[in-house]
Design a protein around this motif. Structure first.
Motif, short mmCIF file in Angstrom:
data_model
loop_
_atom_site.label_atom_id
_atom_site.label_comp_id
_atom_site.label_asym_id
_atom_site.label_seq_id
_atom_site.Cartn_x
_atom_site.Cartn_y
_atom_site.Cartn_z
N THR A 78 0.83 -1.20 0.00
CA THR A 78 0.00 0.00 0.00
C THR A 78 0.86 1.25 0.00
O THR A 78 0.63 2.20 -0.77
CB THR A 78 -0.94 0.01 1.22
N MET B 27 2.92 2.17 -3.25
CA MET B 27 2.20 2.90 -4.28
C MET B 27 2.33 4.41 -4.13
O MET B 27 2.04 5.16 -5.06
CB MET B 27 0.72 2.49 -4.26
N ARG C 2 8.31 0.58 -7.74
CA ARG C 2 7.12 -0.05 -8.30
C ARG C 2 7.08 -1.52 -7.94
O ARG C 2 8.09 -2.23 -8.05
CB ARG C 2 7.10 0.11 -9.82
N LYS D 40 -3.63 -8.62 -8.32
CA LYS D 40 -4.74 -7.86 -8.89
C LYS D 40 -5.03 -6.62 -8.06
O LYS D 40 -5.31 -5.54 -8.60
CB LYS D 40 -5.98 -8.75 -8.97
N GLU D 41 -4.92 -6.75 -6.73
CA GLU D 41 -5.23 -5.63 -5.85
C GLU D 41 -4.24 -4.48 -6.03
O GLU D 41 -4.62 -3.31 -5.90
CB GLU D 41 -5.22 -6.10 -4.39
N TYR D 42 -2.97 -4.81 -6.33
CA TYR D 42 -1.95 -3.76 -6.36
C TYR D 42 -1.45 -3.43 -7.76
O TYR D 42 -0.51 -2.65 -7.91
CB TYR D 42 -0.79 -4.14 -5.44
N SER D 43 -2.06 -4.01 -8.78
CA SER D 43 -1.73 -3.59 -10.14
C SER D 43 -2.18 -2.15 -10.33
O SER D 43 -3.20 -1.73 -9.79
CB SER D 43 -2.42 -4.50 -11.16
N ALA D 44 -1.40 -1.40 -11.08
CA ALA D 44 -1.67 0.04 -11.23
C ALA D 44 -1.54 0.45 -12.69
O ALA D 44 -1.22 -0.37 -13.56
CB ALA D 44 -0.71 0.84 -10.35
N ALA D 45 -1.73 1.73 -12.93
CA ALA D 45 -1.70 2.25 -14.30
C ALA D 45 -0.33 2.08 -14.93
O ALA D 45 -0.21 1.98 -16.16
CB ALA D 45 -2.09 3.73 -14.30
N ASP D 46 0.74 2.04 -14.11
CA ASP D 46 2.07 1.93 -14.69
C ASP D 46 2.49 0.48 -14.92
O ASP D 46 3.63 0.19 -15.25
CB ASP D 46 3.11 2.63 -13.80
#
Length: 340
Positions: free
Chosen positions: A24, A27, A33, A50-56
């Protein structure tokens, strides 16, 4: 491996509560990353990823720790498994050529910690115990101010940390096979707090309530410790997995008193002068990032970019000193794991 202009690429080994906390805050750190997570269960790794995948970019999910260690796109791995498995899992990661941030306590005992540190040195890789308190900006400012004499001569510190461990939710804290110990989980914080302020303890004593696990090992449920330091400063320290403490710390000086709530990750600290003058707020030189795991991440990344093999904020000598202290305390109160 990354260059100094690239983001630091993190992997997390384990998917428990503490792994979520670090992910958390990661991020919130712009030049780091999360790229991969490893679990003994592919399903658990996929849910975490899946919970911590982000736009980058997405987070890769590995269904084994070995696969995570072998991931060529990972620079540094946070080991977030129970104490009893730290040496095994950090060894796996170091042998794969990855830097390591390992959850505290580093291992079950000083001998295992030395083994881990020796391997990191042999591999010329960075290794740090995840003592996030030592990287907290408020703690860093407080320690500098106390050592400088800003608030007078410190004579005594009291710190306590404890809560009631629920057998259904906190099995690890009540199972010696997994390194159960109020000392290793909670007591390490007041011991480290006093160490940061006063240096290595010259003498330590302890009293404990002892529990027995299903494997025959014994462990401390409640623990009271006292310490004496080079300048004749004293400490009183409490840790527990059976009762709720204030989670506070206080430093008594010849000019007043410094008080902290949630001292292991404070959001504030205040000096209250004995002469009745206005209290002085102690403010960090940098902001606290998230729950303060972010500051720990920043320190790891700073060290990696500078080519350091250990952090000056959490040096290997400090980690070993505290591990030796905890070995002595466990022996003195009669706590002994079944495999020791």
């Amino acid at each position: 491996m990354t260059t100094n202009s690239d983001p630091i690429r993190w992997g997390i080994l384990g998917t428990g509560r503490i792994a979520h906390s670090l992910a958390t805050d990661l991020m919130l750190v712009p030049d780091g990353r999360l790229v991969a997570v490893g679990s003994r269960s592919k399903e658990s790794a996929e849910t975490f990823a899946k919970e911590y995948s982000a736009a980058d970019g997405p987070v890769r999910a590995h269904g084994s720790y070995e696969d995570l260690a072998a991931d060529e796109e990972v620079d540094v791995v946070y080991v977030a498994t129970p104490h009893s498995h730290h040496l095994e899992h950090a060894t796996l990661v170091l042998n794969a050529g990855k830097h390591v941030l390992c959850e505290k306590a580093l291992t079950l005992n000083a001998a295992d910690s030395q083994t881990m540190l020796d391997l990191a040195a042999e591999k010329k890789l960075f290794l740090m115990e995840a003592m996030w308190m030592a990287t907290n900006p408020i703690i860093r400012r407080l320690v500098a101010d106390v050592r400088s004499g800003r608030f007078g001569v410190p004579r005594h510190v009291h710190a306590e940390l404890g809560f009631v461990a629920d057998p259904d939710k906190h099995q690890r804290l009540l199972d010696p096979a997994l390194g159960a110990s109020a000392l290793l989980d909670m007591g390490i914080y007041p011991l480290t707090f006093a160490h940061l302020l006063f240096g290595e303890a010259r003498a330590l004593t302890a009293q404990a309530n002892i529990g027995t696990g299903p494997d025959g090992g014994t462990f401390d449920l409640d623990l009271v410790m006292t310490g004496k330091y080079a300048g004749n400063e004293l400490s009183t320290m409490v840790a527990s997995v059976t009762s709720y403490s204030s989670r506070a710390a206080a430093i008594a000086t010849d000019q007043g008193r410094i008080e902290l709530t949630d001292f292991h990750h404070p959001s504030s600290a205040v000096f209250k002068p004995a002469d009745g003058s206005e209290p002085v707020e102690i403010v960090g030189d940098e902001p606290v990032i998230g729950a303060a795991y972010g500051n720990e991440i920043v320190e790891v990344q700073r060290c990696l970019r500078e080519g350091l093999l250990e952090s000056p904020l959490v040096p290997h000598s400090q980690t070993l000193s505290l591990m030796r202290q905890m070995d002595m305390i466990r022996q003195s109160v009669g706590a002994k794991y079944a495999n020791e």
